[in-house]
Enzyme design. Structure first.
Site, mmCIF file in Angstrom:
data_model
loop_
_atom_site.group_PDB
_atom_site.id
_atom_site.type_symbol
_atom_site.label_atom_id
_atom_site.label_comp_id
_atom_site.label_asym_id
_atom_site.label_seq_id
_atom_site.Cartn_x
_atom_site.Cartn_y
_atom_site.Cartn_z
ATOM 1 N N CYS A 42 0.970 -1.312 0.101
ATOM 2 C CA CYS A 42 0.002 -0.065 -0.037
ATOM 3 C C CYS A 42 0.856 1.062 -0.024
ATOM 4 C CB CYS A 42 -0.940 -0.162 1.126
ATOM 5 S SG CYS A 42 -1.945 1.594 1.121
ATOM 6 N N ASP A 44 0.526 3.743 1.707
ATOM 7 C CA ASP A 44 0.300 4.528 3.173
ATOM 8 C C ASP A 44 1.856 4.516 3.795
ATOM 9 O OD1 ASP A 44 -1.846 4.344 5.601
ATOM 10 O OD2 ASP A 44 0.340 4.356 6.212
ATOM 11 N N ARG A 46 3.087 4.708 6.401
ATOM 12 C CA ARG A 46 3.526 4.189 8.026
ATOM 13 C C ARG A 46 3.594 2.589 7.329
ATOM 14 N NH1 ARG A 46 -2.190 5.479 9.948
ATOM 15 N NH2 ARG A 46 -2.744 5.029 8.228
ATOM 16 N N HIS A 98 -2.496 -3.574 5.055
ATOM 17 C CA HIS A 98 -2.405 -3.482 6.399
ATOM 18 C C HIS A 98 -3.617 -3.037 7.029
ATOM 19 C CE1 HIS A 98 -2.511 1.177 6.052
ATOM 20 N NE2 HIS A 98 -2.134 0.830 4.811
ATOM 21 N N CYS A 101 -6.117 0.407 6.582
ATOM 22 C CA CYS A 101 -5.948 1.005 5.630
ATOM 23 C C CYS A 101 -7.082 1.952 5.246
ATOM 24 C CB CYS A 101 -5.920 -0.249 4.609
ATOM 25 S SG CYS A 101 -5.442 0.363 2.918
#
Lengths: 193, 515
Positions: A42, A44, A46, A98, A101
């Site tokens: 992803c 993202d 993090r 994750h 998400c």
């Protein structure tokens, strides 16, 4: 200091640090790459792949998009897989989602943005496919399983399987609350589907 | 114009430093077995010569308590004070050379917890050693900083003796002076012209003289004199002062001992200066950072001058510097002026100075001591954890029971030990999933982690797969690699399989390679 100026300095420090540890580091890096893993993750911020599984430059071939979705007609992803499987001969393709998400959440709740809602449509459909509405975490896991299955429709993978047990296809879910990864699916040519 | 203004502003602190310095200059000369005048001259040079050259805005230099033992034995070895001053001159030359060699950087290697411990220790010592003087028990010289005292006793034995043999007059003076000094502190931000312009110590000395010369003779029929008041080595006047300046005995340049002593003085004096400068820079509310190489040169020129005119060797000194800072010095005008005041006082105010009771000066020094012990510092360091707090406390105790340099050395050893132990804690991480084990280094590991490493490996059960990840950028000592190599050798016997992850950027050659 402006953010980007600081990052450029950080880059300078990193480069000098690498050279002080290994003077030939960049010479070797510049020659070729032979990563064992293709990581489909992803976007993202993090979930930094190199950090969470402690890999170094040269270890991971990476593709990231919102909610780590595998559309069999996505030319971007198709070319990444084509190169990774045919030329780099990666041994593993990891789809890593994750919990928490934002893309999955948008698919679940709906989002008033045509570009984003058309991208996450596959996950939205998945969420509605069962007899009852899925919980957030459950949808994240099921989406990863679904994306791994989608890989089976991609020609470069099925072709590679004709004379090799690689690449193995793996589905993982990263938990931002604990930093741990959960295995949710694993498929190779011997798997009975 | 700005300069003149600065001198006006720093007038008050310069008077305070002068009053603190006066008994210390005399006391240290007495303890060194040197002519009393040599201490006074050293104080003058510390202000006028070192003050002008140094770029520290608040450090004060002068004769140092930390050098008395060295000076005393050196004078005994050489047989004459004016042979000793040859060594002082040479020590100055060495310091200048050190300054050009950029030796100032050694000042940066003292841990701050140790420097803070030193300041607190000096504060405690100042109080403990001045209480006897405040009680009128003047057996030890003023300004002693070592546990084993010049008078044969130690810090505590003299304190107890003084309790049983106090002079009432001295006690009254000291108590009243202390009350006045602490009262002054509460008026720090007062707009009252009296408190703003009159330095508390000057007022306190005046109280002392007034009590002893006017009140006591009329009321009690007694007064403090002899060893209980300041006693100056000169009879006043400029010609008498000039007569005290004596060249060194250059014929001693052929004496090997002179060179040995010069080297000792240069090293010990420089160390004490560096410690003092570190401390001064920490105390200075303006946070000026002293150029330490320049300080070496300033001290060197100061000591050469001292050698030339028959003065004690000098260093930057903490008690006088801290008095300077706490009375509000903003520039080096203050330390320069204090040198001038010593000169003027000795030449022209000889009579008045000899009226000052030591108890009043002791009260001033006790007050300086309280300023150095800062209870909020204890709390702050306790919060920082044992790595800072333990060396801090050890330094205080060690200085209290030995002397400055030995105490600092003990404090630094403990400091290093704690830093090393802390740096090696939680350095190795081992995780497992069933019989798959991974060992990774989070921080540098060395021989100190040997027991931990052996235990981790030995606790892994048979039939396990072990990955040892050496790819992180940390220092892995050979001692640890040896344990791993032994373990790999015995792997088959133990029924374990081991793989080692290597990286091109690993530090230890054992882990260098491609993954």
């Amino acid at each position: 200091m402006k953010t980007l100026k600081r990052h450029l300095l950080q880059n300078k420090a990193w480069a000098e640090g690498q050279v002080s540890m290994d003077p030939e580091f960049f010479d070797v890096m510049a020659q070729s790459q032979a990563p064992e893993i293709l990581w489909i993750g992803c976007s993202d911020s993090r979930v930094p792949p190199d950090e969470v599984i402690n890999t170094n430059p040269g270890n991971l071939f990476v593709h990231r998009n919102i909610a780590n979705i595998v559309y069999p007609d996505d030319k971007n992803l198709l070319s990444v897989i084509e190169y990774a499987v045919k030329y780099l001969k990666v041994k593993y393709i990891v789809v890593c989602g994750h919990y928490g998400c934002g893309g999955v959440k948008a698919a679940m709740d709906g989002i008033d943005n045509p570009i984003l809602s058309s991208w996450t449509k596959m996950v939205a459909d998945l969420g509605l496919s069962g007899p009852k509405k899925m919980e957030f975490d459950e949808l994240v896991e099921n989406s990863v399983k679904k994306q791994v299955e989608n890989l089976l429709t991609i020609p470069s993978i099925t072709e590679a399987w004709k004379d090799s047990v690689y690449p193995k296809l793996v589905g993982w879910v990263y938990d931002m609350r604990t930093g741990r990864i959960k295995e949710v699916s694993e498929i190779d040519p011997e798997t009975n589907l | 114009m700005k300069n003149i203004l600065q001198y006006k502003k720093d007038f008050k602190p310069s008077i305070v430093v002068f009053l603190v310095a006066l008994p210390l200059c005399l006391g240290i000369a007495l303890a060194s077995g040197a002519p009393l005048m040599s201490g006074i001259l050293s104080g003058i040079i510390g202000g006028l010569v070192v003050g002008l050259i140094s770029n520290s805005s608040t450090s004060v230099s002068g004769p140092a308590a930390g050098l008395t033992v060295i000076v005393l034995s050196a004078i005994n070895t050489l047989g004459d004070f004016y042979i000793f001053t040859v060594a002082v001159f040479l020590a100055g030359l060495i310091q200048i050379a050190l300054g050009f060699a950029k030796a100032g950087r050694i000042g940066g290697y003292f841990p701050s917890s140790v420097i803070k411990g030193m300041l607190a220790a000096i504060g405690i010592i100042l109080i403990l050693k001045q209480i006897p003087h405040a009680l009128g028990f003047d057996s030890d010289f003023m300004g002693d900083e070592a546990f084993k005292q010049h008078d044969g006793g130690n810090t505590f034995s003299t304190l107890f003796k003084a309790m049983g043999a106090f002079e009432l007059n001295a006690v009254i003076i000291a108590l009243l002076c202390l009350v006045a000094l602490f009262f002054w502190d509460t008026k720090k931000h007062s707009k009252n012209k009296f408190f703003e312009y009159i330095p508390a110590p000057l007022f306190v000395v005046a109280i002392g003289i007034f009590l002893n010369e006017v009140v006591f003779p009329n009321l009690l029929g007694t007064k403090l004199d002899g060893s209980h008041v300041v006693s100056l080595p000169v009879k006043g006047g400029f010609t008498s002062f000039l007569g005290e300046l004596k060249f060194p005995d250059w014929s001693a340049l052929t004496n090997v001992d002179v060179y040995k002593i010069a080297i000792t003085l240069a090293i010990v004096g420089s160390l004490e200066t560096m410690l003092s400068i570190e401390a001064v820079d920490k105390l200075d509310p303006q946070k000026n950072i002293t150029n330490k190489d320049r300080e070496f040169i300033a001290q060197g020129v100061g000591n050469m001058t001292a050698g030339l005119i028959g003065a004690l060797p000098l260093t930057s000194v903490i008690v006088r510097s801290s008095a300077n800072i706490s009375s509000g010095a903003k520039s080096k005008a203050s330390t320069i002026l204090h040198g001038a005041w010593i000169l003027i006082a000795v030449v022209f105010m000889h009579k008045i100075l000899e009226l000052i009771p030591l108890a009043a000066l002791a009260a001033i020094l006790i007050h300086v001591g309280f300023k150095l012990i800062n209870p909020s510092l204890f709390k702050k360091l306790l919060k920082h954890g044992n790595v800072e707090f333990v060396p801090f406390v050890v330094t205080i105790v060690a200085i209290l029971f030995t002397d400055l340099l030995v105490g600092i050395m003990i404090g630094m050893l403990v400091g290093f030990a704690f830093i090393i132990l802390e740096a090696h804690r939680k350095s190795i991480i081992m995780v497992n999933e069933g019989n798959n084990y991974l060992i990774r280094f989070l921080k540098d590991v060395s021989f100190l982690n040997k027991p931990e490493m052996s235990k981790l490996l030995n606790d892994i059960p048979r039939d396990s797969n072990i990955t040892i990840d050496g790819t992180n950028h940390v220092y892995v000592d050979n001692d640890i690699v040896l344990i791993i190599e032994d373990f790999i050798e015995a792997a088959e016997e133990r029924g374990v399989r081991i793989e080692v992850l290597k990286s091109r950027t690993a530090v230890n050659p054992f882990f260098k390679g491609t993954q």
